[in-house]
Design a protein around this motif. Structure first.
Motif, PDB file in Angstrom:
ATOM      1  N   ASP A 186       0.839  -1.201   0.000  1.00  0.00           N
ATOM      2  CA  ASP A 186       0.000   0.000   0.000  1.00  0.00           C
ATOM      3  C   ASP A 186       0.874   1.252   0.000  1.00  0.00           C
ATOM      4  OD1 ASP A 186      -2.555   1.518   0.447  1.00  0.00           O
ATOM      5  OD2 ASP A 186      -1.489   2.042   2.280  1.00  0.00           O
ATOM      6  N   GLU A 187       1.941   1.248   0.786  1.00  0.00           N
ATOM      7  CA  GLU A 187       2.855   2.393   0.822  1.00  0.00           C
ATOM      8  C   GLU A 187       3.556   2.588  -0.515  1.00  0.00           C
ATOM      9  OE1 GLU A 187       4.799   5.672   2.613  1.00  0.00           O
ATOM     10  OE2 GLU A 187       3.014   4.509   3.129  1.00  0.00           O
ATOM     11  N   VAL A 188       3.941   1.483  -1.173  1.00  0.00           N
ATOM     12  CA  VAL A 188       4.597   1.568  -2.485  1.00  0.00           C
ATOM     13  C   VAL A 188       3.648   2.206  -3.496  1.00  0.00           C
ATOM     14  CG1 VAL A 188       5.504   0.232  -4.421  1.00  0.00           C
ATOM     15  CG2 VAL A 188       6.176  -0.344  -2.088  1.00  0.00           C
ATOM     16  N   LEU A 189       2.369   1.807  -3.482  1.00  0.00           N
ATOM     17  CA  LEU A 189       1.404   2.369  -4.433  1.00  0.00           C
ATOM     18  C   LEU A 189       1.208   3.863  -4.183  1.00  0.00           C
ATOM     19  CD1 LEU A 189      -1.384  -0.381  -4.623  1.00  0.00           C
ATOM     20  CD2 LEU A 189       0.602  -0.065  -6.090  1.00  0.00           C
ATOM     21  N   THR A 190       1.038   4.235  -2.919  1.00  0.00           N
ATOM     22  CA  THR A 190       0.823   5.651  -2.596  1.00  0.00           C
ATOM     23  C   THR A 190       2.012   6.507  -3.036  1.00  0.00           C
ATOM     24  OG1 THR A 190      -0.580   5.099  -0.706  1.00  0.00           O
ATOM     25  CG2 THR A 190       0.417   7.288  -0.718  1.00  0.00           C
ATOM     26  N   MET A 191       3.221   6.081  -2.693  1.00  0.00           N
ATOM     27  CA  MET A 191       4.399   6.864  -3.028  1.00  0.00           C
ATOM     28  C   MET A 191       4.656   6.890  -4.530  1.00  0.00           C
ATOM     29  SD  MET A 191       5.179   8.176  -0.281  1.00  0.00           S
ATOM     30  CE  MET A 191       6.577   9.047  -0.984  1.00  0.00           C
ATOM     31  N   SER A 192       4.331   5.820  -5.240  1.00  0.00           N
ATOM     32  CA  SER A 192       4.511   5.819  -6.693  1.00  0.00           C
ATOM     33  C   SER A 192       3.611   6.862  -7.350  1.00  0.00           C
ATOM     34  CB  SER A 192       4.203   4.425  -7.257  1.00  0.00           C
ATOM     35  OG  SER A 192       5.119   3.474  -6.770  1.00  0.00           O
ATOM     36  N   ALA A 193       2.342   6.914  -6.905  1.00  0.00           N
ATOM     37  CA  ALA A 193       1.412   7.893  -7.472  1.00  0.00           C
ATOM     38  C   ALA A 193       1.858   9.317  -7.151  1.00  0.00           C
ATOM     39  CB  ALA A 193       0.002   7.636  -6.940  1.00  0.00           C
ATOM     40  N   ARG A 194       2.291   9.556  -5.914  1.00  0.00           N
ATOM     41  CA  ARG A 194       2.682  10.909  -5.535  1.00  0.00           C
ATOM     42  C   ARG A 194       3.996  11.334  -6.184  1.00  0.00           C
ATOM     43  NH1 ARG A 194       0.796  11.364   0.835  1.00  0.00           N
ATOM     44  NH2 ARG A 194      -1.379  11.804   0.348  1.00  0.00           N
ATOM     45  N   MET A 195       4.911  10.409  -6.367  1.00  0.00           N
ATOM     46  CA  MET A 195       6.157  10.739  -7.051  1.00  0.00           C
ATOM     47  C   MET A 195       5.898  11.098  -8.509  1.00  0.00           C
ATOM     48  SD  MET A 195       8.758  10.853  -5.069  1.00  0.00           S
ATOM     49  CE  MET A 195      10.072  10.775  -6.281  1.00  0.00           C
ATOM     50  N   ALA A 196       4.971  10.377  -9.144  1.00  0.00           N
ATOM     51  CA  ALA A 196       4.628  10.698 -10.534  1.00  0.00           C
ATOM     52  C   ALA A 196       4.018  12.087 -10.627  1.00  0.00           C
ATOM     53  CB  ALA A 196       3.657   9.651 -11.083  1.00  0.00           C
TER      54      ALA A 196
END
Length: 402
Positions: free
Chosen positions: A14-24
């Motif tokens: 869940d943390e990986v998904l959140t950070m991937s979206a925010r980094m993009a």
């Protein structure tokens, strides 16, 4: 795979998904979207494993709650990626920091917590019903429960810490964006301020001299003539003040600091302010208050602006309170200017020190820009606290001379 391991992997994915979206959204790098696509099915698979481990209906309800929140979060994150593809990165960042997104994150964490608690209750029930089990098996189950609770405790603490860090980061980012917008506006004003200011001051000076001459030679004029000459003089004064504010907002001179007594400074400014009889002034400056080290000319302008704004906020009268105190540890003196006027809405407070922002008719929104620029130039800071309908408090902090 155990329940503890699945919970840990769910929190990680869940943390990986959140950070991937925010980094993009923050960088525009769509490599983050590929990472998101790789981990999204893994998260779904782990949630399905938890369903299989805990099949009872009371557990299923909590898992379904978590799954529903996860699906909504994935939908919003997919929308954010779509906005990045359209070049709308700021909209994507706003979406991923929206109240609804943060609410779903909380629902997701609560669902996980309820799942683990229900699982613990189920284990305890099984221990009580199966008395034929040996003591060592009960001990092992107890230890497993403690480990599960410990794992969940650290997961929840991590999630809450993450939420707090994100809120702080979001507030810092918004503050940086506001400051950038402020500087861009000042730069734009600076390109035209000098030329426009000088071109306006010359005709305004001529008009002011003409009104002075007419008032002198028409001293016996009728009331209507004298009234209109007074109106013209007041309008010229307003125009000159706007030009001065414009130049001061974009051209802050280097301060010449010296030791200044706060009480004396406040009295000097009050003498220059037009305070109507309906406004009562309360001055609370301790005799033991240390002097401040500032440019007296610049700080008189700062406090004149703040006192004038406070008086104008109380058209029907009220109280203007001026209080000062010392922070010995920080080596600063704080001056608070308080009124019981109309107050300022939260939305307007966010833009209060931005160039060209004003809620007053016939104003251009530069007075508080000058206040902030001059205060910062003298090594201080200025802030505001306000409740609509109850009044406002402007807080100016300056370096002490000690």
């Amino acid at each position: 795979m155990t329940l503890t391991e699945s919970v840990g992997r769910i929190m990680l994915f869940d943390e990986v998904l959140t950070m991937s979206a925010r980094m993009a959204a923050a960088t525009g790098d769509l490599v983050n979207e590929k990472r998101y696509d790789a981990f999204d099915p893994q998260l779904t698979m782990e949630i399905d494993k938890v369903r299989a481990i805990l099949p009872r209906s009371e557990i299923e309800r909590f898992v379904a709650e978590t799954d529903e929140a996860n699906l909504a979060l994935v939908s919003m994150e997919r929308q954010a990626f779509a906005l990045v593809h359209q070049g709308k990165r700021q909209d994507a960042l706003n979406l991923l920091n929206s109240p609804e997104y943060l609410r779903l994150k909380i629902v997701y964490a609560d669902g996980m917590e309820k799942t683990v608690k229900a699982a613990t209750a189920m284990i305890e029930e099984d221990v009580l019903n199966r008395r034929v089990l040996s003591f060592w098996l009960a001990a092992v189950n107890a230890v497993g429960t403690l480990l599960l609770l410990a794992t969940w405790f650290f997961a929840i603490r991590s999630a809450r810490s993450w939420a707090a860090e994100r809120r702080e980061a979001s507030a810092a980012r918004l503050q940086a964006q506001d400051e950038l917008v402020r500087k861009e506006k000042l730069a734009l004003l600076g390109q035209v301020a000098d030329r426009v200011g000088h071109e306006l001051r010359n005709p305004l000076g001529v008009m002011n001299n003409a009104v002075y001459f007419l008032q002198a030679v028409l001293s016996d004029a009728d009331d209507t003539t004298r009234e209109y000459l007074g109106i013209i003089k007041d309008e010229i004064a307003d125009a000159e003040r706007i030009v001065s504010d414009l130049l001061d907002a974009v051209r802050t001179k280097t301060p010449h600091p010296e030791k200044v007594e706060v009480g004396e400074l406040m009295q000097q400014v009050l003498r220059k302010c037009d305070v109507p009889p309906s406004v009562t002034v309360h001055l609370d400056i301790p005799e033991t208050l240390p002097a401040i080290r500032v440019d007296p000319v610049q700080m008189r302008q700062v406090f004149w602006n703040l006192f004038t704004n406070a008086v104008e906020a109380m058209p029907d009268g009220g109280e203007l309170k001026i209080r000062a105190d010392e922070d010995q540890a920080a080596h600063t003196v704080t001056v608070r200017i308080m009124d019981n006027g109309s107050g300022i809405t939260q939305e307007h407070q966010a833009n209060l020190f931005q160039p060209m922002f004003t809620t007053k008719a016939r104003r251009v929104g530069l007075g508080l820009v000058v206040v902030k620029n001059l205060t910062q130039a003298n090594g201080g800071s200025v802030g505001v606290e306000s409740i609509p309908g109850k009044g406002s408090e402007f807080i100016v902090t300056l370096p002490s001379a000690n």
